[in-house]
Design an enzyme around this catalytic site. Structure first.
Site, PDB file in Angstrom:
ATOM      1  N   TYR A 172       0.833  -1.211   0.000  1.00 34.46           N
ATOM      2  CA  TYR A 172       0.000   0.000   0.000  1.00 34.46           C
ATOM      3  C   TYR A 172       0.868   1.262   0.000  1.00 34.46           C
ATOM      4  CZ  TYR A 172      -3.684   3.283   1.390  1.00 34.46           C
ATOM      5  OH  TYR A 172      -4.563   4.344   1.438  1.00 34.46           O
ATOM      6  N   SER A 175       2.408   1.788  -3.315  1.00 36.28           N
ATOM      7  CA  SER A 175       1.419   2.223  -4.315  1.00 36.28           C
ATOM      8  C   SER A 175       1.091   3.701  -4.148  1.00 36.28           C
ATOM      9  CB  SER A 175       0.140   1.375  -4.216  1.00 36.28           C
ATOM     10  OG  SER A 175      -0.646   1.735  -3.080  1.00 36.28           O
ATOM     11  N   ILE A 205      -9.064   7.989   8.245  1.00 36.28           N
ATOM     12  CA  ILE A 205     -10.406   8.546   8.066  1.00 36.28           C
ATOM     13  C   ILE A 205     -11.439   7.496   8.482  1.00 36.28           C
ATOM     14  CG2 ILE A 205     -11.999   9.592   6.408  1.00 36.28           C
ATOM     15  CD1 ILE A 205      -9.326  11.185   6.868  1.00 36.28           C
TER      16      ILE A 205
HETATM   17  P1  NAI Z   1     -13.520   2.482   0.708  1.00 34.40           P
HETATM   18  O1  NAI Z   1     -13.172   1.047   0.729  1.00 34.40           O
HETATM   19  O2  NAI Z   1     -14.670   2.946   1.526  1.00 34.40           O
HETATM   20  O3  NAI Z   1     -13.731   2.975  -0.802  1.00 34.40           O
HETATM   21  C1  NAI Z   1     -12.952   2.531  -1.864  1.00 34.40           C
HETATM   22  C2  NAI Z   1     -13.818   2.421  -3.104  1.00 34.40           C
HETATM   23  O4  NAI Z   1     -12.983   2.055  -4.215  1.00 34.40           O
HETATM   24  C3  NAI Z   1     -14.913   1.352  -2.984  1.00 34.40           C
HETATM   25  O5  NAI Z   1     -16.164   1.886  -3.346  1.00 34.40           O
HETATM   26  C4  NAI Z   1     -14.451   0.277  -3.958  1.00 34.40           C
HETATM   27  O6  NAI Z   1     -15.529  -0.448  -4.548  1.00 34.40           O
HETATM   28  C5  NAI Z   1     -13.689   1.099  -4.977  1.00 34.40           C
HETATM   29  N1  NAI Z   1     -12.771   0.250  -5.747  1.00 34.40           N
HETATM   30  C6  NAI Z   1     -11.890  -0.648  -5.252  1.00 34.40           C
HETATM   31  N2  NAI Z   1     -11.269  -1.269  -6.264  1.00 34.40           N
HETATM   32  C7  NAI Z   1     -11.751  -0.747  -7.411  1.00 34.40           C
HETATM   33  C8  NAI Z   1     -11.488  -0.975  -8.785  1.00 34.40           C
HETATM   34  N3  NAI Z   1     -10.626  -1.906  -9.178  1.00 34.40           N
HETATM   35  N4  NAI Z   1     -12.154  -0.234  -9.701  1.00 34.40           N
HETATM   36  C9  NAI Z   1     -13.058   0.685  -9.318  1.00 34.40           C
HETATM   37  N5  NAI Z   1     -13.357   0.938  -8.031  1.00 34.40           N
HETATM   38  C10 NAI Z   1     -12.706   0.237  -7.099  1.00 34.40           C
HETATM   39  O7  NAI Z   1     -12.197   3.210   1.183  1.00 34.40           O
HETATM   40  P2  NAI Z   1     -11.838   4.759   1.315  1.00 34.40           P
HETATM   41  O8  NAI Z   1     -11.160   4.913   2.590  1.00 34.40           O
HETATM   42  O9  NAI Z   1     -12.976   5.629   1.012  1.00 34.40           O
HETATM   43  O10 NAI Z   1     -10.730   4.890   0.180  1.00 34.40           O
HETATM   44  C11 NAI Z   1     -10.788   5.859  -0.845  1.00 34.40           C
HETATM   45  C12 NAI Z   1      -9.369   6.261  -1.217  1.00 34.40           C
HETATM   46  O11 NAI Z   1      -8.797   6.966  -0.120  1.00 34.40           O
HETATM   47  C13 NAI Z   1      -8.442   5.083  -1.503  1.00 34.40           C
HETATM   48  O12 NAI Z   1      -7.620   5.390  -2.602  1.00 34.40           O
HETATM   49  C14 NAI Z   1      -7.609   4.978  -0.236  1.00 34.40           C
HETATM   50  O13 NAI Z   1      -6.358   4.397  -0.474  1.00 34.40           O
HETATM   51  C15 NAI Z   1      -7.515   6.441   0.154  1.00 34.40           C
HETATM   52  N6  NAI Z   1      -7.182   6.666   1.541  1.00 34.40           N
HETATM   53  C16 NAI Z   1      -8.024   6.284   2.561  1.00 34.40           C
HETATM   54  C17 NAI Z   1      -7.707   6.528   3.874  1.00 34.40           C
HETATM   55  C18 NAI Z   1      -8.606   6.161   5.005  1.00 34.40           C
HETATM   56  O14 NAI Z   1      -8.188   6.303   6.167  1.00 34.40           O
HETATM   57  N7  NAI Z   1      -9.836   5.705   4.770  1.00 34.40           N
HETATM   58  C19 NAI Z   1      -6.430   7.173   4.233  1.00 34.40           C
HETATM   59  C20 NAI Z   1      -5.619   7.542   3.109  1.00 34.40           C
HETATM   60  C21 NAI Z   1      -5.987   7.288   1.822  1.00 34.40           C
END
Ligand code: NAI
Length: 270
Positions: A172, A175, A205
């Site tokens: 991660y 990436s 978050i």
């Molecule tokens: P989440 O799991 O709630 O949302 C991620 C979304 O991406 C989901 O709706 C999922 O279906 C979609 N997804 C996954 N693989 C996919 C693919 N191959 N094609 C299309 N859609 C796909 O997680 P979150 O936290 O909302 O994550 C959103 C972004 O924020 C991510 O890039 C994550 O790495 C980043 N992030 C999140 C943090 C956190 O604490 N939640 C902290 C730092 C970064």
């Protein structure tokens, strides 16, 4: 003077990962600011539709689109959908991502890891979505923006892990470091076309799929809260506010930058 929210007025946005967590909050926030159209794109179409329906029910404009960002052609189709459905494409928020957090328990380790806790499979999966998928997404949208010729704003959701490593999430972290470098490299490539490329690097978050495990583990959650200067997990909307700034014209002198909404997690030296 009008007090109506209009920071996205006249703009069409694509939000990947828009079905859940941060992406969902971004889609809602951009729509709330008067976007002409928001494409809620995600692997999970039903949940993407739920976000789009929520926007429509509140009087906004949105469509849902099924995309797997690992598929370059699907990303091209997504960009085309935005232009076909809403007539233009001005903003991308690339939030689709996975954590690969099951890596530590991964039993498919192929024996060459020299003590590393992740398998080749996990490494591949995480890089495929978070880096290759991000590149497919940025490239597809940028192509349309270049073709149309009216510039645009791309916001990549990176992570505080783009710059600070943690012991248990090597694929991660790598990436997300790649996502940050992709952001800077594309900022250079796309500046002549009037396309700005920036990133947001959130800390921990809450209310997202990605941190569900951490939040469920009392000790792990307490450790996060303890280290975070503001004493809590962030809210998806707090990330969306940073995204909104970078997506819109208020950030017109920003490109190749990253904002870290991390509650001060990384302010101390350790
Ligand atoms: P989440 O799991 O709630 O949302 C991620 C979304 O991406 C989901 O709706 C999922 O279906 C979609 N997804 C996954 N693989 C996919 C693919 N191959 N094609 C299309 N859609 C796909 O997680 P979150 O936290 O909302 O994550 C959103 C972004 O924020 C991510 O890039 C994550 O790495 C980043 N992030 C999140 C943090 C956190 O604490 N939640 C902290 C730092 C970064």
């Amino acid at each position: 003077m009008s007090f109506r929210s209009t920071r996205m007025q006249g703009k069409v946005a694509v939000v990947t990962g828009g079905a859940s967590g941060i992406g969902r909050a971004c889609a809602l926030r951009l729509a709330e600011e008067g976007a002409l159209g928001v494409v809620v794109a995600d692997l999970h179409l039903d949940q993407a539709r739920a976000t789009a329906d929520e926007i429509a029910a509140a009087g906004g404009n949105a469509s849902a689109f099924a995309v797997d960002v690992r598929d370059a052609q699907a990303c091209e189709d997504m960009a085309r959908h935005a232009v076909d459905r809403w007539g233009q494409l001005d903003v991308l928020v690339a939030a689709a991502g996975i954590s690969g957090e099951r890596a530590a328990a991964d039993e498919e380790h192929d024996g060459t890891g020299a003590g590393l806790s992740f398998s080749s499979r996990t490494w591949q999966d995480v890089l495929d979505v978070n880096l290759n998928g991000l590149m497919h997404t940025d490239r597809a949208v940028a192509r349309w923006m270049i073709t149309v010729g009216s510039g645009g704003s791309i916001v990549n959701i990176a992570s505080m892990c783009s710059a600070w490593a943690s012991a248990t999430a090597t694929p991660y972290n790598v990436s997300k470091a790649g996502a940050w470098m992709l952001t800077k490299s594309l900022a250079i490539e796309l500046a002549p076309h009037g396309i700005r490329v920036n990133a947001v690097g959130p800390g921990f978050i809450g209310d997202t799929g990605m941190t569900a495990h951490t939040r469920a583990d009392e000790q792990a959650a307490a450790a996060v809260v303890d280290r975070t200067l503001l004493g809590r997990f962030g809210r998806p909307r707090e990330v969306a506010d940073a995204v909104l700034f970078l997506a819109g014209d208020e950030s017109s002198y920003f490109t190749g930058s990253i904002l870290y909404p991390d509650g001060g997690f990384n302010a101390p030296s350790r």
